[in-house]
Design an enzyme around this catalytic site. Structure first.
Site, PDB file in Angstrom:
ATOM      1  N   TYR A  45       1.308  -1.295  -0.027  1.00 23.37           N
ATOM      2  CA  TYR A  45       0.287  -0.001  -0.113  1.00 23.37           C
ATOM      3  C   TYR A  45       0.718   1.290   0.178  1.00 23.37           C
ATOM      4  O   TYR A  45       0.530   2.247  -0.181  1.00 23.37           O
ATOM      5  CB  TYR A  45      -0.837   0.083   1.398  1.00 23.37           C
ATOM      6  CG  TYR A  45      -1.740  -0.751   1.347  1.00 23.37           C
ATOM      7  CD1 TYR A  45      -2.281  -1.806   0.393  1.00 23.37           C
ATOM      8  CD2 TYR A  45      -2.997  -1.488   2.085  1.00 23.37           C
ATOM      9  CE1 TYR A  45      -2.654  -3.121   0.327  1.00 23.37           C
ATOM     10  CE2 TYR A  45      -3.894  -2.120   2.703  1.00 23.37           C
ATOM     11  CZ  TYR A  45      -3.634  -3.226   1.938  1.00 23.37           C
ATOM     12  OH  TYR A  45      -4.409  -3.943   1.846  1.00 23.37           O
ATOM     13  N   HIS A 103       0.806 -10.999   2.721  1.00 22.47           N
ATOM     14  CA  HIS A 103      -0.320 -10.061   1.866  1.00 22.47           C
ATOM     15  C   HIS A 103      -1.058 -11.762   0.844  1.00 22.47           C
ATOM     16  O   HIS A 103      -2.239 -11.384   1.247  1.00 22.47           O
ATOM     17  CB  HIS A 103       0.190  -9.911   1.085  1.00 22.47           C
ATOM     18  CG  HIS A 103      -0.763  -8.299   0.322  1.00 22.47           C
ATOM     19  ND1 HIS A 103      -0.145  -7.131   0.576  1.00 22.47           N
ATOM     20  CD2 HIS A 103      -1.656  -8.653   0.656  1.00 22.47           C
ATOM     21  CE1 HIS A 103      -1.061  -6.539   0.147  1.00 22.47           C
ATOM     22  NE2 HIS A 103      -2.475  -6.822   0.216  1.00 22.47           N
TER      23      HIS A 103
END
Length: 277
Positions: A45, A103
């Site tokens: 991110y 992730h």
């Protein structure tokens, strides 16, 4: 061996995807001031520092915050995983990361067991307090536990009324794995694919005098799922958080679950084949 307390999460967390820079930090600070304590970030991110700065700006004590980050696919090999975890901790300046996740499993790359061992060791070293995964299927969860003897505490998955994940959710419940939901209200905006415009959702919302978004978030809470909605708007942040206080009936929960579709994934990101780097 480092001893950590059992993981306890609030019913609703705060998503931070695309919240970056000074504006992102202000949005996070505002969310924390509104009552959010679980913050979801990730290396990919590109906002770990901004989210951590938001924590500092909020003035809320560090010990009250559960800061989450995620290990990227390109860092799954053991040496890279060790360095990436350390860099994430240093980047935040918070002393430790409360919850670190892998992730995506990236099955074709096939290094997620190495990545998991790095998280296990980071927890032992006190760099992170709790460890889990994101987008792992049952087969992946079983593989990391068989290889290391350590089970994931959390699995963060795509989950919304168009894709309710009943089988995966039941699997998590049986094994004591906390389920978090990314994209918890599904596709944003208006249109036939928007859950928020569905008559079933609107009827549930009307019955409780709440917004459609609150109805969906209450559905997550009723199923024992921790949703991670995102908003930069202060009023919406507070409304989202208030959804945890709404109690839906069993029939209402079932009606929203019935909105699921076989093609309900938002971007066809099937963890069995999808690769994220």
């Amino acid at each position: 061996m480092t001893q950590t307390a059992a993981l306890s999460l609030p019913p609703i967390g705060f998503g931070t995807y695309r919240l970056r820079g000074l504006d992102g930090a202000r949005a996070v600070a505002q969310a924390v001031e509104s009552g959010y304590r679980l913050l979801d970030s990730a290396f990919n991110y590109e906002n770990e520092a901004a989210v951590a700065e938001g924590v500092r700006q909020s003035g809320i004590g560090r010990e009250e915050i559960l800061f989450t980050s995620k290990l990227a696919g390109r860092h799954h090999s053991r040496p890279l995983a060790d360095e990436a975890i350390q860099e994430s901790v240093l980047r935040t300046g918070l002393g430790h990361i409360d919850l670190m996740l892998i992730h995506w499993p990236n099955p074709r790359q096939g290094l997620f067991v190495e990545a998991w061992q790095a998280l296990v060791d980071a927890r032992e070293a006190g760099l992170v307090r709790h460890i889990g995964v994101s987008n792992f299927l049952p087969a992946h969860l079983e593989q990391i536990e068989e290889a290391t003897g350590v089970a994931a505490e959390v699995n963060q998955i795509e989950l919304h009324p168009r894709f309710p994940q009943e089988e995966q959710l039941a699997y998590h419940r049986e094994r004591g794995i906390v389920t978090q939901a990314w994209s918890p209200i599904g596709r944003p905006g208006a249109g036939p694919d928007s859950v928020l415009d569905d008559p079933v959702v609107l009827d549930v919302a009307a019955a409780h005098g709440i917004s459609a978004t609150q109805a969906v978030l209450a559905w997550h809470a009723a199923r024992g799922v921790v949703p991670l909605p995102k908003s930069q708007n202060a009023e919406r942040q507070r409304e989202n958080l208030a959804a945890a206080e709404v109690s839906l009936t069993a029939d209402e929960v079932a009606s929203l679950t019935a909105l699921g579709r076989a093609d309900g994934r938002l971007k066809d990101q099937d963890p069995a084949v999808y690769e994220e780097f």
